[in-house]
Design an enzyme around this catalytic site. Structure first.
Site, PDB file in Angstrom:
ATOM      1  N   HIS A   1     -27.957  -6.204  -7.859  1.00  0.00           N
ATOM      2  CA  HIS A   1     -26.623  -5.865  -8.274  1.00  0.00           C
ATOM      3  C   HIS A   1     -26.887  -6.191  -9.912  1.00  0.00           C
ATOM      4  O   HIS A   1     -25.670  -6.360 -10.447  1.00  0.00           O
ATOM      5  CB  HIS A   1     -25.557  -6.986  -7.572  1.00  0.00           C
TER       6      HIS A   1
ATOM      7  N   GLU B   1     -21.531   6.185  -0.340  1.00  0.00           N
ATOM      8  CA  GLU B   1     -21.821   6.720  -1.791  1.00  0.00           C
ATOM      9  C   GLU B   1     -22.292   8.127  -1.909  1.00  0.00           C
ATOM     10  O   GLU B   1     -22.141   8.691  -2.901  1.00  0.00           O
ATOM     11  CB  GLU B   1     -23.018   5.741  -2.393  1.00  0.00           C
TER      12      GLU B   1
END
Lengths: 326, 329
Positions: free
Chosen positions: A129, A60
């Site tokens: 999540h 990321e």
């Protein structure tokens, strides 16, 4: 006019941006050959090829940095961070580098990019999540923050975001994927920073965003049956924020309810409540009500998850109780 | 591991004098900053590069005008080597309106896009992935530019280093990772926090790259190593990691006296001062360096005076450059 769902609107919005401007490139984990972890980017690599759609390593920090560098070097990257929770892995790039580059260099650097990410709860993904994190982006000067609630807005706001000279964080809500809607053909564009009145009303203003817009609309419908006329505002963007639209609605209805998914502390609804007190205090006929997610990590079990985020029934119940005591 | 030694070719004294002059300008600039800081004229902090001049000038000599450079918070030398105006650099570090960033950046954020300088970054390692993106854009457009990103030995222990090198390698991007190994990760000796002797070069094979090691106090060796890696990158050969072994004459920042360093280590490195080495070469060839120093001193003195006399930024500047001016595209 085409009727597609929210998930298809993601693909359509990216494809339109890439067709319109050859500087647009797209990168992220599994976005190319695999068509996206949520199948929201199916077909893009087939249409645009691996020179414009890039599958990245699970990195990321590198995704965000590469998007920033490419934007500084003349491209218009769209970067996908698979789940908004993972933004925390690359928060330095977003908050310290991207957001501050123009300012710290006295305007020499520009970072015109879009970071798209799948946001929000409701699908049983558990606490790591499922977060709703637009409010974290809202507090960083230099970032624009967008969160569409329907397919047409998604396509139109993404067009504006890609075209924008500044960095935009674009939150797509996972729980809206199957919602269908009509999307205008052609160069459909929704400007950043303009809220939409998605249901006009006269008694109370409900301000909402993303997946809370259908919740607010359902609650408004039920309250309408009880003789309470709700005006529902879809903010669409937290930065720029359409304060004028909020104030105008409150001046009309004299009551304000904010419905937000993220946990209560420092939620964007608190900012709006504060702004309305500053700018429209004398129009208010009662306390501002904040309906928010519970101050807990998003739980996994279906009943707990449902209870941890605002629901239409919960909004109706709380608003009815408040109006009864008013 | 590839060790790049300086070419045997002798360089004419005009060239060596030009290098000497450019290294001396950096040295004198840093000494001005130290004095200004001691007098309270410089706010916050500074990270001087005294002793590391050969890496900056050697690299600058190897690059072309279109190439991009990203530095760290210890970046004064890279910026001057690449052609930043000393007066505008002084003004920025002094927080003046005439500074390269209008006074909004300071010592740690010197930037001059017109000189190919795409920012100095104050979060360790943050700029390596950004350099990858700069190089990615060059590759997508089939341009021949390379992107050079400088960092210190301490950066090799942060995640962004590994993510950036990995992505650059798998995408075969024209980016040169140049590690200035000055032996210290801020205040801590690098060998206490890094399990391999060559912090950057020893990690390179893990990403399918050759680790290139060069004497960072040898300007010719640096220039040759960077030029070779840049040529390779321009022809599609992908990234390179170059570890330039050098030494920070002073402490990490501000008034750090760097007492944590063994005196014999300091003495050994001071004996290898790149500026003194160039001067010895010139004196041996019968070239007097005093005139060059006097010219640089006069020019920098004038630059400091001008920067000190420059106005502070207008208060209205506080609200500009957060976002693009309306309508910018």
């Amino acid at each position: 006019m085409t009727t597609i769902n929210y998930r298809q609107a993601i693909t359509e919005g990216i494809a339109r941006a890439m067709r319109r401007d050859e500087r647009v490139v797209f990168l992220g984990e599994d976005v190319g050959e695999a068509g996206g972890a949520f199948k929201s980017t199916v077909g893009l690599i087939e249409e645009f090829g691996p020179g414009r759609v890039w599958d990245t390593p699970i990195s990321e920090q590198a995704i965000i940095g590469a998007a920033m560098g490419a934007a500084m070097n003349g491209l218009r990257p769209i970067a996908e961070i698979m789940f908004s929770d993972f933004l925390s892995v690359c928060w330095d790039g977003i908050a310290n580098e991207i957001a501050k580059a123009r300012y710290m260099t006295g305007g020499q650097l520009e970072v015109p990019l879009v970071i798209r990410t799948h946001n929000g709860a409701g699908m049983g993904f558990g606490a790591q999540h499922s977060q709703s994190l637009e409010n974290m982006a809202m507090m960083v000067p230099g970032l624009k923050v967008v969160a569409p609630s329907n397919p047409a807005d998604l396509v139109g706001l993404l067009a504006s975001a890609v075209d924008d000279p500044d960095p935009v964080l674009f939150f797509e809500h996972k729980n809206l994927f199957n919602d269908k809607g009509e999307v205008p053909d052609g160069d459909h564009c929704v400007p950043l920073g303009r809220a939409a009145i998605v249901r006009p009303g006269t008694d109370v203003t409900i301000v909402s965003l993303a997946a809370m817009v259908p919740v607010a609309l359902e609650a408004a419908e039920a309250l309408g049956g009880q003789g309470v006329s709700c005006e529902v505002l879809d903010l669409r963007c937290l930065a720029p924020l359409d304060l004028d639209a909020i104030v105008a609605s409150v001046e009309k209805t004299s009551r304000l309810v904010v419905v937000e998914e993220n946990p209560r502390a420092c939620g964007w609804g608190a900012e709006i409540a504060s702004l309305v007190v500053e700018h429209a205090f004398w129009s208010l006929d009662g306390p501002i009500m904040r309906i928010t997610g519970a101050p807990v990590p998003v739980p996994f079990a279906a009943n707990l998850e449902a209870a941890a985020i605002p629901s239409a029934a919960g909004v109706v119940e709380q608003m009815t109780a408040a109006l009864a005591s008013a | 591991m590839v060790e790049v030694k300086a070419t045997k070719a002798t360089h004419d004294t005009t060239t060596v004098l030009s290098w000497y002059r450019r290294m001396y300008e950096i040295r004198a600039f840093e000494e001005h900053i130290q004095k200004l800081f001691s007098k309270g004229e410089v706010r916050g902090t500074t990270h001087l590069a005294t002793g590391q001049e050969a890496v900056a000038i050697g690299t600058a000599e190897a690059l072309r005008p279109g190439d991009k450079v990203l530095c760290t918070y210890r970046g004064h030398h890279h910026c001057l080597a690449r052609g930043m105006s000393p007066e505008r650099a002084f003004a920025e570090i002094l927080g003046r309106a005439t500074g390269v960033c209008g006074g909004k950046g300071g010592s740690m954020h010197l930037t001059d896009v017109t000189k190919g300088l795409y920012g100095s970054y104050a979060i360790v390692g943050a700029h390596l992935p950004i350099a990858v993106g700069m190089a990615w854009a060059s590759k997508i457009r089939n341009e021949q530019d390379v992107t050079v990103v400088f960092f210190g030995d301490g950066t090799t222990t942060i995640g962004a280093f590994h993510e950036a090198v990995n992505m650059a390698a798998v995408w075969s991007l024209p980016v040169l990772f140049i590690c200035e190994n000055n032996r210290y990760s801020e205040y801590t000796p690098i060998d206490k926090v890094c399990p391999v002797p060559r912090a950057a070069a020893d990690r390179a094979p893990a990403y399918g790259l050759d680790g290139i090691v060069v004497d960072g106090n040898d300007i010719v060796a640096v220039r040759d190593a960077v030029a070779a890696a840049a040529d390779r990158a321009r022809s599609g050969g992908g990234p390179a990691i170059i570890e330039a072994e050098t030494y920070r004459h002073g402490g990490h920042s501000r008034a750090d006296p760097a007492k944590y360093r063994p005196q014999e280590e300091v003495d050994a490195w001071l004996a290898r001062d790149p500026l003194a080495a160039a001067e010895r070469t010139l004196l041996a060839a019968g070239v007097d360096t005093a005139a060059a120093r006097a010219e640089v001193d006069a020019s920098l003195n004038a630059a400091v005076r001008a920067a000190l006399a420059a106005p502070e930024p207008d208060l209205a500047a506080m609200y500009t450059d957060v976002f693009a001016p309306e309508g910018a595209r």
